[in-house]
Structures are given as structure tokens and as C-alpha cells.
Design a protein around this motif. Structure first.
Motif, PDB file in Angstrom:
ATOM      1  N   HIS A  84       0.833  -1.211   0.000  1.00 61.46           N
ATOM      2  CA  HIS A  84       0.000   0.000   0.000  1.00 61.46           C
ATOM      3  C   HIS A  84       0.865   1.257   0.000  1.00 61.46           C
ATOM      4  CE1 HIS A  84      -2.792   3.080   1.645  1.00 61.46           C
ATOM      5  NE2 HIS A  84      -3.643   2.460   0.854  1.00 61.46           N
ATOM      6  N   ASP A  85       1.977   1.241   0.712  1.00 61.21           N
ATOM      7  CA  ASP A  85       2.883   2.391   0.695  1.00 61.21           C
ATOM      8  C   ASP A  85       3.407   2.641  -0.719  1.00 61.21           C
ATOM      9  OD1 ASP A  85       2.572   2.966   3.347  1.00 61.21           O
ATOM     10  OD2 ASP A  85       4.477   2.127   4.002  1.00 61.21           O
ATOM     11  N   ALA A  86       3.766   1.560  -1.414  1.00 63.75           N
ATOM     12  CA  ALA A  86       4.270   1.697  -2.785  1.00 63.75           C
ATOM     13  C   ALA A  86       3.199   2.252  -3.710  1.00 63.75           C
ATOM     14  CB  ALA A  86       4.775   0.348  -3.293  1.00 63.75           C
ATOM     15  N   GLN A  87       1.967   1.747  -3.578  1.00 63.74           N
ATOM     16  CA  GLN A  87       0.876   2.234  -4.431  1.00 63.74           C
ATOM     17  C   GLN A  87       0.531   3.688  -4.109  1.00 63.74           C
ATOM     18  OE1 GLN A  87       1.188  -0.462  -6.720  1.00 63.74           O
ATOM     19  NE2 GLN A  87      -0.828   0.433  -7.097  1.00 63.74           N
ATOM     20  N   SER A  88       0.636   4.065  -2.832  1.00 65.03           N
ATOM     21  CA  SER A  88       0.342   5.448  -2.444  1.00 65.03           C
ATOM     22  C   SER A  88       1.355   6.405  -3.053  1.00 65.03           C
ATOM     23  CB  SER A  88       0.341   5.579  -0.920  1.00 65.03           C
ATOM     24  OG  SER A  88      -0.688   4.796  -0.352  1.00 65.03           O
ATOM     25  N   LEU A  89       2.628   6.003  -3.082  1.00 59.94           N
ATOM     26  CA  LEU A  89       3.655   6.828  -3.717  1.00 59.94           C
ATOM     27  C   LEU A  89       3.401   6.955  -5.217  1.00 59.94           C
ATOM     28  CD1 LEU A  89       6.892   5.556  -1.923  1.00 59.94           C
ATOM     29  CD2 LEU A  89       5.842   7.819  -1.709  1.00 59.94           C
ATOM     30  N   ALA A  90       2.955   5.869  -5.835  1.00 57.26           N
ATOM     31  CA  ALA A  90       2.658   5.904  -7.269  1.00 57.26           C
ATOM     32  C   ALA A  90       1.489   6.830  -7.560  1.00 57.26           C
ATOM     33  CB  ALA A  90       2.362   4.490  -7.779  1.00 57.26           C
ATOM     34  N   ALA A  91       0.461   6.810  -6.701  1.00 57.81           N
ATOM     35  CA  ALA A  91      -0.689   7.699  -6.890  1.00 57.81           C
ATOM     36  C   ALA A  91      -0.274   9.159  -6.701  1.00 57.81           C
ATOM     37  CB  ALA A  91      -1.798   7.327  -5.901  1.00 57.81           C
ATOM     38  N   GLU A  92       0.555   9.411  -5.695  1.00 56.41           N
ATOM     39  CA  GLU A  92       1.024  10.779  -5.449  1.00 56.41           C
ATOM     40  C   GLU A  92       1.841  11.298  -6.621  1.00 56.41           C
ATOM     41  OE1 GLU A  92       3.788  13.169  -2.167  1.00 56.41           O
ATOM     42  OE2 GLU A  92       3.178  11.085  -1.816  1.00 56.41           O
ATOM     43  N   ALA A  93       2.606  10.406  -7.258  1.00 54.92           N
ATOM     44  CA  ALA A  93       3.457  10.800  -8.374  1.00 54.92           C
ATOM     45  C   ALA A  93       2.659  11.178  -9.621  1.00 54.92           C
ATOM     46  CB  ALA A  93       4.436   9.667  -8.700  1.00 54.92           C
ATOM     47  N   LEU A  94       1.374  10.831  -9.678  1.00 55.41           N
ATOM     48  CA  LEU A  94       0.549  11.188 -10.829  1.00 55.41           C
ATOM     49  C   LEU A  94       0.430  12.701 -10.981  1.00 55.41           C
ATOM     50  CD1 LEU A  94      -2.331   8.556 -10.478  1.00 55.41           C
ATOM     51  CD2 LEU A  94      -0.471   8.556 -12.160  1.00 55.41           C
ATOM     52  N   GLY A  95       0.497  13.420  -9.860  1.00 50.84           N
ATOM     53  CA  GLY A  95       0.450  14.869  -9.913  1.00 50.84           C
ATOM     54  C   GLY A  95      -0.905  15.455 -10.224  1.00 50.84           C
ATOM     55  N   ASP A  96      -1.928  14.640 -10.254  1.00 46.71           N
ATOM     56  CA  ASP A  96      -3.293  15.086 -10.551  1.00 46.71           C
ATOM     57  C   ASP A  96      -4.197  14.571  -9.442  1.00 46.71           C
ATOM     58  OD1 ASP A  96      -5.900  15.449 -11.426  1.00 46.71           O
ATOM     59  OD2 ASP A  96      -5.537  14.727 -13.457  1.00 46.71           O
ATOM     60  N   PRO A  97      -4.756  15.445  -8.597  1.00 48.49           N
ATOM     61  CA  PRO A  97      -5.565  14.979  -7.463  1.00 48.49           C
ATOM     62  C   PRO A  97      -6.721  14.079  -7.865  1.00 48.49           C
ATOM     63  CG  PRO A  97      -5.041  17.297  -7.200  1.00 48.49           C
ATOM     64  CD  PRO A  97      -4.585  16.911  -8.578  1.00 48.49           C
TER      65      PRO A  97
END
Length: 249
Positions: A84-97
């Protein structure tokens, strides 16, 4: 077995390195793979060094240390938490809320399924899902996210008030406890999140309060001992040292 190694073999160990040695975070030494039984999608948490920091870095289950007596930061939930930590970082990296919010909603459900597959008790798994989901709504849903959290807080007060009024003036006041569930229905797909946050908080809130009240004098005595022995009284707050260089290796 739901979690695998990169080579497809069952995950028989979770290799982590605490860095720095007194810090609050861990580096994942070997990648972890999870195959979602619902979608069949393959998820992968990369090892540290596969990408720029903080890729491959985790704090395991993000449970505040005062609450570790209720839900530990590691255990059966470790592999799902790392993923989940890895997926959360990937979502944050999208740069689009908006995109990050949609991605996190999917990832949070995968987190809950992974917890259940790992044998985490159902109530605990749902509570952990609800807390990461609440943080997701706060971070990415804007005003709607804060409205949702405000409604949860109001719902907790209503449930507690219904119990108090029932004790004072009659059991029919317990009917008021259904109000938060009814008020959650307009949220549609997020109604279950509202309900899962509201009622356990109302039920366990007094236990958490007692726990904190017992913890405060213990920490205070620890701090006093540190003062008189030349130690660091501020160090009693966390079980590990939190320094700026420890947060982002």
C-alpha cells in the motif's frame, strides 16, 4: 499464498532494513508481488534502489505509536502495508488529485482484500482500510473530503449522545444512533466508509481516551527521569528517532 517474490515463488520472508538504525522507516530489500484475486491484476512493491527515493521505503502500517496496543505497525499486515505504501507513492506521483483519488480508491480496496487474505481479523482489516481511506479523502478530495470527515465527527457525537440520553431518559433515544447511517446514504459508494469510521469511533473512543490518559503520566515520568539523568526528554515521545534525514533517505 497471495504474496509472491519476484520469481513467482511464495513470499516466505519480508526483508527490511531499518535506516537509519534508530529511524522510523524501513527499506524494502526485495520486491514484493501481490496478485489481486478479484481483478487478477499483478501489483508490485519495488525494492529500495529500483527508483529514486522514497521508492522502496515504508513505515509499515502507519499506526501512531500510542495505538500500537490496539493495532501493531507490523505482523500479518506487514506485506499489505508495504504494498500500500508503494501504491500510495505511485498515486502521489501522478500529480493530478482527481487521478490520484481514483487510483487510491482502487488501491485501498486492494489493501483491504490483501489484509483479509493474510488472515488479519475482519474488523481490524476494515478499520485499517477506513483509516487509510479517510486520509485519502482528506488529501485528494478537496472540500468534499473535509465535509466527509466533518460528517464523521458529527456522527460520532450523535451516536455518543444517543447512548447518554438513553441512559438518562429512556432506551428510545437509541433510535437516534441510526441517524449517521441514514445520513451516509447520499454519499453512495463512500457510505460504507462513513459508517465504518463513525460507529467504531463512537464505540472505541472511550477506550482510546482511557488509553491516552494512562499513557500520558508514563511518558511524563519517563521525561522527568531523562531530565534528572542528563538524557533527552523529547526522545520519549517516539519509539524511534524522527530526524529530517530519516524521513527521506
Amino acid at each position: 499464498m497471495p504474496f509472491l517474490r519476484d520469481d513467482g515463488a511464495p513470499l516466505d520472508e519480508l526483508r527490511l532494513a531499518q535506516r537509519p538504525a534508530d529511524g522510523p522507516r524501513f527499506e524494502l530489500r526485495d520486491a514484493v508481488v501481490y496478485v489481486d484475486p478479484v481483478s487478477g491484476r499483478r501489483y508490485r512493491a519495488p525494492a529500495a534502489g529500483e527508483g529514486p527515493p522514497p521508492s522502496g521505503v515504508t513505515d509499515l502500517a502507519s499506526v501512531p505509536s500510542p495505538l500500537w496496543g490496539f493495532i501493531a505497525s507490523y505482523g500479518r499486515q506487514s506485506a499489505p502495508a508495504v504494498l500500500h505504501d508503494a501504491q500510495s507513492l505511485a498515486a502521489e506521483a501522478l500529480g493530478d488529485p482527481r487521478r490520484a483519488l481514483a487510483q487510491r480508491r482502487e488501491d485501498d480496496l486492494v489493501f483491504r482484500r490483501a489484509l483479509l487474505e493474510q488472515g488479519v481479523p475482519r474488523m481490524r482489516a476494515w478499520l485499517m482500510w477506513a483509516w487509510v481511506s479517510a486520509d485519502r479523502e482528506r488529501a485528494y478530495a478537496g472540500a468534499a473530503g473535509w465535509l466527509l470527515l466533518g460528517q464523521v465527527a458529527l456522527g460520532v457525537l450523535v451516536v455518543v449522545a444517543s447512548v447518554v440520553l438513553a441512559v438518562l431518559w429512556g432506551p428510545w433515544w437509541l433510535a437516534l444512533a441510526a441517524a449517521p447511517a441514514l445520513a451516509a446514504l447520499p454519499w453512495r459508494s463512500r457510505a460504507s466508509l462513513l459508517i465504518t469510521l463513525t460507529y467504531p469511533l463512537a464505540l472505541f473512543g472511550p477506550m482510546l481516551l482511557v488509553h491516552f490518559l494512562a499513557l500520558v503520566p508514563f511518558r511524563l515520568i519517563e521525561a522527568i527521569v531523562e531530565v534528572f539523568t542528563g538524557g533527552d526528554p523529547a526522545g520519549v515521545v517516539r519509539p524511534t528517532v524522527a530526524r529530517p534525514d530519516a524521513e527521506r533517505p
